[in-house]
Design a protein around this motif. Structure first.
Motif, PDB file in Angstrom:
ATOM      1  N   ASN A  92       0.868  -1.169   0.000  1.00  0.00           N
ATOM      2  CA  ASN A  92       0.000   0.000   0.000  1.00  0.00           C
ATOM      3  C   ASN A  92       0.908   1.222   0.000  1.00  0.00           C
ATOM      4  O   ASN A  92       1.657   1.445   0.954  1.00  0.00           O
ATOM      5  N   SER A  93       0.900   1.972  -1.078  1.00  0.00           N
ATOM      6  CA  SER A  93       1.865   3.044  -1.237  1.00  0.00           C
ATOM      7  C   SER A  93       1.207   4.270  -1.857  1.00  0.00           C
ATOM      8  O   SER A  93       0.094   4.200  -2.390  1.00  0.00           O
ATOM      9  N   THR A  94       1.939   5.365  -1.754  1.00  0.00           N
ATOM     10  CA  THR A  94       1.478   6.588  -2.409  1.00  0.00           C
ATOM     11  C   THR A  94       1.607   6.441  -3.920  1.00  0.00           C
ATOM     12  O   THR A  94       2.373   5.603  -4.418  1.00  0.00           O
ATOM     13  N   MET A  95       0.855   7.259  -4.627  1.00  0.00           N
ATOM     14  CA  MET A  95       0.797   7.157  -6.074  1.00  0.00           C
ATOM     15  C   MET A  95       1.141   8.513  -6.674  1.00  0.00           C
ATOM     16  O   MET A  95       0.264   9.264  -7.108  1.00  0.00           O
ATOM     17  N   GLY A 100       1.876   2.984  -9.550  1.00  0.00           N
ATOM     18  CA  GLY A 100       1.967   2.169  -8.343  1.00  0.00           C
ATOM     19  C   GLY A 100       3.403   1.755  -8.091  1.00  0.00           C
ATOM     20  O   GLY A 100       4.157   1.528  -9.042  1.00  0.00           O
ATOM     21  N   ARG A 122      -2.219  10.567  -2.063  1.00  0.00           N
ATOM     22  CA  ARG A 122      -3.157   9.459  -1.916  1.00  0.00           C
ATOM     23  C   ARG A 122      -2.455   8.122  -2.122  1.00  0.00           C
ATOM     24  O   ARG A 122      -1.462   8.029  -2.837  1.00  0.00           O
ATOM     25  N   THR A 123      -2.981   7.100  -1.482  1.00  0.00           N
ATOM     26  CA  THR A 123      -2.391   5.756  -1.559  1.00  0.00           C
ATOM     27  C   THR A 123      -3.336   4.805  -2.260  1.00  0.00           C
ATOM     28  O   THR A 123      -4.549   5.062  -2.369  1.00  0.00           O
ATOM     29  N   ASN A 124      -2.758   3.694  -2.718  1.00  0.00           N
ATOM     30  CA  ASN A 124      -3.544   2.620  -3.297  1.00  0.00           C
ATOM     31  C   ASN A 124      -2.793   1.313  -3.108  1.00  0.00           C
ATOM     32  O   ASN A 124      -1.580   1.292  -2.869  1.00  0.00           O
ATOM     33  N   SER A 339      -8.748   3.118  -3.533  1.00  0.00           N
ATOM     34  CA  SER A 339      -7.838   2.773  -2.442  1.00  0.00           C
ATOM     35  C   SER A 339      -8.199   1.485  -1.718  1.00  0.00           C
ATOM     36  O   SER A 339      -7.536   1.101  -0.760  1.00  0.00           O
TER      37      SER A 339
END
Length: 484
Positions: A92-95, A100, A122-124, A339
């Protein structure tokens, strides 16, 4: 900030656990002392050699070295088998900028399209799964050179074990013969004490009856005391030799009871000598060990030479990826991000590849060439060491033959000395009992007899030890052990 503190606490706990494991490791993993069996009673020389091989730590260390070298052969062979690797990750990381992030590994990195709008935090969720196979199919002789070096290392370790076992057998056999000689000295001094006691009894009876002078009784008592001191000295020497033998057997706290095995009932047969030249060198454990070191050094040189060559690797890989970033952007050019884990973790794209790579490290030509040159010099050193050992063994063998010849001549003359001493003692005892000689003559005859008995036993023991020395120098103890 809280997340950083949590990571710091986690690292501290991990380090504390590792340190505690290291401190407790030696105490937890320490092996209990080996429980050694009782020595046979009485102990024969073949039994002593067998016990020594099982119990002596130095030989067990050499045996472990052989097993380790054999394990290295299997390890080196496995290094040239196809390497299969699998990787599975979910993050789960920032974009920012790309579609990704993923953790680096064996998968082929592929970046997404670059956003046209500003950055955001924001993360995904994203996922990756990969399977890769790599095989050094063609090594241009490096695999065979590495295998030959490993096999040569096994042969060298086995030769070192054989050398250590042979040298140790010679030490144990010599210690056994020395202990046996000390035991024989105790028996001879006891016999001498018995003669002194018997003579003192007769002299005391004659002194009380007035037949003998009082000085004879005092002299007899002095001879008895001297005989007792000789028995005590012989016992001390025998105890020291038995302790030394027990230490070589790996059980210094046990008392050794020896079996004479008729060592003193006959003389050993002496052969003309072992074969000379290359045959003797090939059969000598010490020279075999030095020869295997030369072979190992040659194999290492060939491996260094093989490292100059290129290698051809076959590659195949397949992987799949998933991301919470939608493929299509919105009307403003921004990526549409979902997310939730269900949107990012399932695989959506699959890829594969297959190919071959030919790698040739050009600078390795310089490095391996110099390493091979240095190893060839070490091979020359190993050959010089072999020649030095061969020269020393030839000298030792010549000296051993001379000692065998001298010991054999001495052992043949000792019985004549003993027979003459016994005859002289009998005559002196008869003349003393008849009142024709004084006690001084009988005392001298007793000393001559005691010395002749000791010389007889010593000559026999020295001949056995000379045969052992010749066998040790020639690399063959069969001549000695075959006569037991």
């Amino acid at each position: 900030m809280k997340l950083r503190n949590l990571f710091s606490v986690g690292w501290a706990l991990m380090l504390a656990g590792l340190l505690a494991g290291l401190l407790a490791g030696p105490a937890a993993w320490a092996q209990q002392p080996r429980e050694l069996p009782q020595l046979p009673r009485p102990l024969t020389l073949p039994q002593a050699l067998h016990v020594a091989q099982d119990n002596y730590p130095a030989l067990r260390a050499r045996q472990a070295a052989v097993r380790a070298a054999q394990a290295d052969v299997r390890t080196n062979r496995a290094a040239f088998l196809p390497q299969v690797s699998a990787q599975l990750q979910g993050v789960n990381s920032t974009m920012n900028q790309v579609r990704g992030a993923f953790i680096g590994g064996m998968a082929i990195p592929i970046s997404g399209g670059i956003k046209t709008t500003s950055y955001d935090g924001r993360t995904n969720f994203s996922s990756l799964g990969a399977l890769a196979i790599e095989w050094p199919a063609v090594t241009f002789g490096r695999y065979r050179a590495d295998e030959s070096r490993s096999e040569a290392a096994v042969s060298a370790a086995q030769a070192d074990l054989a050398q250590a076992r042979f040298e140790y057998q010679a030490q144990v056999a010599d210690a056994y013969l020395l202990a046996l000689g000390a035991e024989k000295a105790v028996a001879l001094q006891r016999a001498n004490l018995a003669r002194a006691l018997a003579l003192a009894t007769v002299i005391k009876a004659g002194t009380r009856s007035g037949i003998r002078a009082g000085i004879d009784s005092a002299t007899a008592n002095a001879e008895v005391a001297r005989a007792r001191l000789q028995v005590l000295a012989a016992r001390q020497q025998a105890r020291e030799q038995r302790t030394r033998l027990a230490g070589l057997l790996g059980q210094p706290t046990q008392d050794v009871q020896l079996d004479s095995m008729a060592f003193y009932t006959h003389l050993p047969q002496t052969a003309a000598g072992p074969p000379a030249g290359d045959t003797a060198h090939a059969n000598n454990p010490l020279l075999r060990a030095y020869s295997q070191r030369i072979t190992l050094s040659d194999a290492q040189t060939k491996l260094f030479t093989a490292n100059k060559r290129p290698s051809l690797n076959l590659l195949a890989s397949t992987w799949g990826r998933g991301s919470g970033v939608h493929d299509a952007a919105d009307d403003h050019g921004n990526f549409v991000i979902d997310s939730s884990p269900g949107a990012g973790l399932p695989f959506k794209a699959y890829d594969y590849m297959a190919g071959a790579t030919l790698t040739w490290r050009l600078t390795e030509l310089i490095h391996s060439g110099r390493a091979a040159q240095a190893q060839r010099i070490r091979t020359e050193q190993a050959r010089a060491d072999y020649d030095q050992q061969a020269l020393q063994l030839a000298t030792q063998l010549q000296n051993a033959r001379l000692q065998v010849e001298l010991a054999q001549q001495t052992a043949q003359q000792a019985p004549l000395q003993l027979a003459a001493a016994r005859q002289a003692y009998g005559q002196a005892r008869a003349r003393y009992d008849a009142g024709l000689d004084n006690l001084l003559v009988l005392t001298q005859a007793t000393e001559v007899l005691n010395r002749a008995e000791t010389d007889q036993a010593l000559a026999t023991n020295n001949l056995w030890r000379a045969v052992l020395l010749q066998g040790a120098a020639s690399g063959n103890l069969g001549e000695l052990l075959g006569q037991l």
